[in-house]
Design an enzyme around this catalytic site. Structure first.
Site, PDB file in Angstrom:
ATOM      1  N   HIS A  96      -2.058  -5.108   3.969  1.00 15.34           N
ATOM      2  CA  HIS A  96      -2.434  -4.954   2.602  1.00 15.34           C
ATOM      3  C   HIS A  96      -4.111  -4.693   2.832  1.00 15.34           C
ATOM      4  O   HIS A  96      -4.833  -5.435   3.565  1.00 15.34           O
ATOM      5  CB  HIS A  96      -2.026  -6.046   1.621  1.00 15.34           C
ATOM      6  CG  HIS A  96      -2.622  -5.366   0.306  1.00 15.34           C
ATOM      7  ND1 HIS A  96      -3.978  -5.342  -0.227  1.00 15.34           N
ATOM      8  CD2 HIS A  96      -1.773  -4.871  -0.618  1.00 15.34           C
ATOM      9  CE1 HIS A  96      -3.918  -4.844  -1.445  1.00 15.34           C
ATOM     10  NE2 HIS A  96      -2.319  -4.488  -1.721  1.00 15.34           N
ATOM     11  N   GLU A 166      -0.414   2.873   0.256  1.00 15.39           N
ATOM     12  CA  GLU A 166      -1.273   2.444  -0.862  1.00 15.39           C
ATOM     13  C   GLU A 166      -2.536   2.755  -0.672  1.00 15.39           C
ATOM     14  O   GLU A 166      -3.487   2.113   0.035  1.00 15.39           O
ATOM     15  CB  GLU A 166      -1.270   0.979  -0.709  1.00 15.39           C
ATOM     16  CG  GLU A 166       0.001   0.223  -1.266  1.00 15.39           C
ATOM     17  CD  GLU A 166       0.289  -1.010  -1.589  1.00 15.39           C
ATOM     18  OE1 GLU A 166       0.746  -1.327  -2.730  1.00 15.39           O
ATOM     19  OE2 GLU A 166      -0.364  -1.771  -0.985  1.00 15.39           O
TER      20      GLU A 166
END
Ligand code: PGA
Length: 249
Positions: A96, A166
């Protein structure tokens, strides 16, 4: 099949996470949402609680937000993949952007982690995405394909892997919602290169009820990975309902 998941990031006590899981258990039921695979990724302290409340036969998968590449050892502050699995996690999120930015996660450590997660029979949720600068230069596709190649090249079987695209400029409070055309090229490139070899290509970053349906219709998007908008269980349920409607045509 559309994958719809949320990470609680660093929010919720065990009691709050359990309450969320109890609502999900009630609303999603034992049969699940047709055509949709829901998942929730609590903080490490709440994984076991959420897994226990949902129950072993739940259609909702539980995940961990990070795990180390070693199975055990002197790694203060870390949890291992076997520990995450023992707590009830079936998915492990890696790479992430918040972990890359603040905790030194690199393409190299992500590659080590993906191998450990697969070796233990779990599902790696591989996050990738470009910064605002890379996006502005028009280098998003090359950057993201490079990140994924570092993580997955050389693996014989990537069929359990989930890729979450993302863009860093879209994530979190300082992010902005993307227009579908701003993510279409990267999603198309991921889908062309990896679509047949992974379980799904997800989009994440400022997803909420207002844009979920539009984003799910971007060609190549197999699901959504949601932060803030799903921290309230009603927000998650409403995005699940949107996904169900999209699957139903
Ligand atoms: P957000 O987070 O939905 O709050 O932008 C997304 C993510 O970090 O996965």
């Amino acid at each position: 099949m559309l994958w719809i998941g949320t990470s609680f990031k660093m929010t919720k006590t065990r009691a709050q996470a359990a309450e969320y899981a109890a609502r999900l258990r009630t609303e999603v039921g034992r049969d699940g949402v047709p055509g949709v695979q829901p998942f929730v990724i609590p903080s490490a302290t709440s994984i076991a609680e959420v897994a226990a409340v949902l129950g072993g036969d739940s259609p909702v998968l539980v995940g961990a937000q990070n795990a180390h590449w070693e199975d055990a050892g002197a790694w203060t502050g870390e949890i291992s993949v076997p520990q995450a699995a023992d707590a009830g996690a079936r998915i492990v999120e890696i790479g992430h952007s918040e972990r890359r930015e603040h905790f030194g996660e690199t393409d190299a450590t992500v590659a080590l982690k993906v191998r450990t997660i697969l070796r233990h029979g779990l599902i790696p949720l591989l996050c990738c995405g470009e910064s605002a600068d890379v996006f502005a230069r028009g280098d998003s596709v090359e950057h993201v394909l490079g990140q994924v190649a570092e993580a997955l090249d050389g693996l014989a079987d990537t069929s359990r892997v989930l890729i979450a695209y993302e863009p860093v400029w879209a994530i979190g409070e300082h992010g902005r919602q993307p227009r579908p055309d701003e993510i279409a090229d990267v999603i198309a490139a991921l889908s062309a290169k990896w679509g047949d070899r992974v379980a799904a290509v997800l989009y994440g970053g400022s997803v909420d009820q207002s844009n979920a349906g539009t984003l799910l219709r971007v060609p190549g998007v197999d699901g959504l990975f949601v932060g803030r908008a799903a921290w309230d269980v009603d927000g998650f349920l409403s995005i699940l309902a949107t996904a169900r409607a999209v699957v139903g045509g």
